[in-house]
Design an enzyme around this catalytic site. Structure first.
Site, PDB file in Angstrom:
ATOM      1  N   GLN A   9       0.823  -1.207   0.000  1.00 57.19           N
ATOM      2  CA  GLN A   9       0.000   0.000   0.000  1.00 57.19           C
ATOM      3  C   GLN A   9       0.863   1.266   0.000  1.00 57.19           C
ATOM      4  O   GLN A   9       1.905   1.315   0.645  1.00 57.19           O
ATOM      5  CB  GLN A   9      -0.924  -0.002   1.219  1.00 57.19           C
ATOM      6  N   SER A  87       4.751  -6.444   2.455  1.00 60.86           N
ATOM      7  CA  SER A  87       3.403  -6.608   3.012  1.00 60.86           C
ATOM      8  C   SER A  87       2.457  -7.192   1.965  1.00 60.86           C
ATOM      9  O   SER A  87       2.611  -8.335   1.555  1.00 60.86           O
ATOM     10  CB  SER A  87       2.891  -5.264   3.550  1.00 60.86           C
ATOM     11  N   LEU A  88       1.477  -6.424   1.492  1.00 67.31           N
ATOM     12  CA  LEU A  88       0.583  -6.894   0.442  1.00 67.31           C
ATOM     13  C   LEU A  88       1.362  -7.429  -0.757  1.00 67.31           C
ATOM     14  O   LEU A  88       0.952  -8.406  -1.398  1.00 67.31           O
ATOM     15  CB  LEU A  88      -0.329  -5.749  -0.022  1.00 67.31           C
ATOM     16  N   ARG A 112      -8.800 -10.523   2.616  1.00 67.91           N
ATOM     17  CA  ARG A 112      -7.841  -9.920   3.538  1.00 67.91           C
ATOM     18  C   ARG A 112      -8.121  -8.427   3.705  1.00 67.91           C
ATOM     19  O   ARG A 112      -8.194  -7.908   4.814  1.00 67.91           O
ATOM     20  CB  ARG A 112      -6.420 -10.122   2.997  1.00 67.91           C
ATOM     21  N   HIS A 194       0.137  -4.949  10.828  1.00 67.94           N
ATOM     22  CA  HIS A 194       1.319  -5.658  11.328  1.00 67.94           C
ATOM     23  C   HIS A 194       1.523  -5.435  12.838  1.00 67.94           C
ATOM     24  O   HIS A 194       2.641  -5.190  13.298  1.00 67.94           O
ATOM     25  CB  HIS A 194       2.568  -5.250  10.535  1.00 67.94           C
ATOM     26  N   GLN A 243       2.161 -13.151   8.876  1.00 69.42           N
ATOM     27  CA  GLN A 243       2.532 -11.817   8.387  1.00 69.42           C
ATOM     28  C   GLN A 243       1.669 -10.689   8.952  1.00 69.42           C
ATOM     29  O   GLN A 243       2.166  -9.595   9.229  1.00 69.42           O
ATOM     30  CB  GLN A 243       2.466 -11.798   6.854  1.00 69.42           C
TER      31      GLN A 243
END
Length: 285
Positions: A9, A87-88, A112, A194, A243
């Site tokens: 993101q 991340s993503l 998600r 996170h 994660q």
């Protein structure tokens, strides 16, 4: 050795993917398939915006995943020696090397993003970028605070993102400023990604991930939770589940990739947000 890295993101922009849609028959087919699977026109949001809608977590994650994976499908010579995703971006990376299909990944990212958006609406959380302090100082201050606040993204030397409850975030930012942080930037997100706040989402996502058929990776993927090269599907699955509540060890991943022979790093996604981090990591590699 050639490495490919995938952003998360923050890399989105209105108009992303429009050029791919009009220049590639395969890309157009995948974009239309995405609309069909999701049941709404994500392509319209990607191509036309507005920005306020696109930056919504639900649409941002889908847009970046779709763009990134489609980009790998139309590249003439996409044959990575290693990959990593921020991340993503880890989901984009996994789909690009065939650990799961584009379609399965799209459904997974959709669920998600939806669950993350829901938890953000129910719990007041936030994130902040801390610049100019050693990691251990930030870690210690977070650990001493009485609230939920943790290191979330180890982006590059001198840049660490913290995540947690808004009140705890405010306290820790104030303490870190007194400790000598050069700059503190509150990120324009309404969630504590996170961090332990995502534990409810993690449990729900685990059930979904367990139902998906993962394959062994064609090349090592350096995953966020441990920054280590992984190829076995059961390890990849386990790390992907962890994660959501674990910090993104990005600078550690890149350093390990360099140590393991990566010479060139190709960013696959909208924009070049990871290139700035790469320069800082290279200087300290």
């Amino acid at each position: 050795m050639k490495a490919y890295i995938f952003p998360g993101q923050g890399s989105q922009f209105v108009g992303m993917g429009k050029d791919l849609f009009h220049s590639s028959h395969l890309a157009k087919k995948k974009f239309k398939l995405s609309d069909d699977i999701l049941g709404f026109k994500i392509t319209k949001i990607m191509f036309e915006g507005p920005q306020e809608i696109l930056k919504n977590t639900l649409y941002t994650q889908l847009a970046i995943y779709i763009y990134s994976v489609i980009k790998t499908k139309i590249l003439n010579n996409f044959n990575p020696d290693m990959v990593a995703g921020h991340s993503l971006g880890e989901f984009s990376a996994l789909a690009s090397i065939g650990v799961f299909s584009f379609e399965e990944g799209l459904i997974l990212v959709n669920k998600r993003a939806y669950m993350m958006q829901k938890i953000c609406q129910s719990i007041s959380g936030g994130m902040a970028v801390i610049l100019g302090l050693e990691d251990h100082i930030i870690e210690e201050v977070c650990k001493k605070d009485k609230g939920i606040i943790v290191p979330a993204n180890y982006n590059s030397p001198g840049q660490l993102v913290i995540s947690g409850e808004k009140k705890a975030l405010q306290r820790v930012c104030l303490s870190l400023k007194k400790k000598g942080a050069k700059k503190i930037l509150i990120l324009p997100v309404n969630g504590a990604f996170h961090s332990p706040i995502m534990s409810t989402v993690q449990k729900k996502l685990e059930k979904i991930i367990q139902k998906i058929s993962f394959k062994n990776s064609k090349c090592p993927i350096y995953q966020n939770v441990n920054a280590q090269p992984v190829t076995k599907y059961h390890e990849i699955k386990k790390n992907l589940i962890e994660q959501l509540t674990s910090p993104v060890k990005w600078k550690q991943s890149i350093k390990n990739m360099i140590d393991d022979g990566a010479i060139t790093f190709n960013e696959i996604g909208p924009g070049n947000i990871l290139q700035g981090l790469m320069k800082k990591i290279y200087k300290n590699a």
